[in-house]
Enzyme design. Structure first.
Site, PDB file in Angstrom:
ATOM      1  CB  CYS A 182      36.368  33.779  46.836  1.00  0.00           C
ATOM      2  SG  CYS A 182      34.852  34.193  45.937  1.00  0.00           S
TER       3      CYS A 182
ATOM      4  CD  GLU B 121      41.948  38.506  47.411  1.00  0.00           C
ATOM      5  OE1 GLU B 121      41.557  38.149  48.540  1.00  0.00           O
ATOM      6  OE2 GLU B 121      41.286  38.313  46.366  1.00  0.00           O
TER       7      GLU B 121
ATOM      8  CG  HIS C  87      37.878  38.287  46.993  1.00  0.00           C
ATOM      9  ND1 HIS C  87      38.755  37.439  46.343  1.00  0.00           N
ATOM     10  CD2 HIS C  87      36.646  37.955  46.562  1.00  0.00           C
ATOM     11  CE1 HIS C  87      38.078  36.632  45.547  1.00  0.00           C
ATOM     12  NE2 HIS C  87      36.802  36.924  45.659  1.00  0.00           N
TER      13      HIS C  87
END
Ligand code: MN
Length: 239
Positions: A107, A212, A210
């Site tokens: 990002c 994660e 994202h």
């Protein structure tokens, strides 16, 4: 020895705190690396020591980048900026590129990577891209809200095994001109750049989404972190 992966921290200006979302830490740990936090340093002369302590670098997400670093004045739709973080991270990434430290940039991290390597970004997608999609999703963090097309034959395509991909989206900025040496490896249907990678051999990859927040529900997204840890492990144990 597991490779050490340095993860950049956010700077919370009003409370004067560094912070790192735990999902980045869990992802690196699950992928086989040892995560260490890299707080913003005031003295950028210390950056080489931060880099010599790690085998790979994970650039976390966060707020906007000060447009002075890509040669623009601030537009009214620019969000919060943290100039000290920009200063530190641009130095960190510039030196990591020179040292060929394996890097995964997420990002804001992808935008920092692109700027450090000489590219530019849109200060706000809705002003820079006609008929853009909704890239600031109002949905759970893990939810894949829009599709991306991945360019075949790239590292990203190998990581995702050429599967059609839906990703989450929490950004109002995006890469405009990719830096020299970088290829655009994924776009959403509105043309917004969703991933870049360095065309040379070293693992240097940026994604606008994202992973994660997604890998705990969809294991394919852990492969991005595995690829970073694997590249860092090679850097750690050169033949
Ligand atoms: Mn998006």
């Amino acid at each position: 020895m597991r490779p050490v992966i340095g993860i950049t921290c956010s700077l919370e200006q009003n409370t004067d705190r560094s912070y790192l979302a735990q999902d980045y830490v869990r992802a690196v740990e699950a992928a086989g690396g040892v995560p260490v936090a890299l707080p913003v340093l005031k003295n950028v002369a210390l950056v080489p020591q931060h880099l010599s302590g790690i085998d790979g670098l994970l650039l976390s997400g966060g707020v906007d980048v000060d447009p002075r670093f890509f040669g623009e004045e601030p537009q009214p739709w620019l969000g919060e900026i943290t100039p000290e973080r920009d200063w530190y991270e641009l130095e960190l990434v510039g030196q990591a590129l020179e040292r060929k430290t394996p890097m995964l940039a997420i990002c804001r991290g992808m935008q920092v990577l692109n700027i450090a390597a000489g590219g530019s970004i849109h200060q706000d997608i809705s002003r820079g891209v006609r008929n853009s999609l909704k890239h600031s999703q109002q949905a759970p963090r893990w939810y894949p809200s829009h599709c991306v097309d991945i360019l075949p034959g790239t590292r990203l395509a190998a990581i995702f095994q050429n599967a059609p991909l839906r990703v989450n989206s929490f950004h109002h900025q995006a890469v405009k001109l990719p830096a020299p040496g970088f290829a655009v490896t994924a776009r959403s249907s509105d043309g917004v750049i969703e991933a870049i990678e360095h065309m040379a051999a070293v693992f240097t990859l940026g994604v606008q989404f994202h992973p994660e927040c997604m890998w705990e529900r969809d294991k394919i997204f852990l492969e991005l972190f595995r690829a970073l840890v694997e590249a860092a492990s090679v850097a750690n144990n050169p033949a």
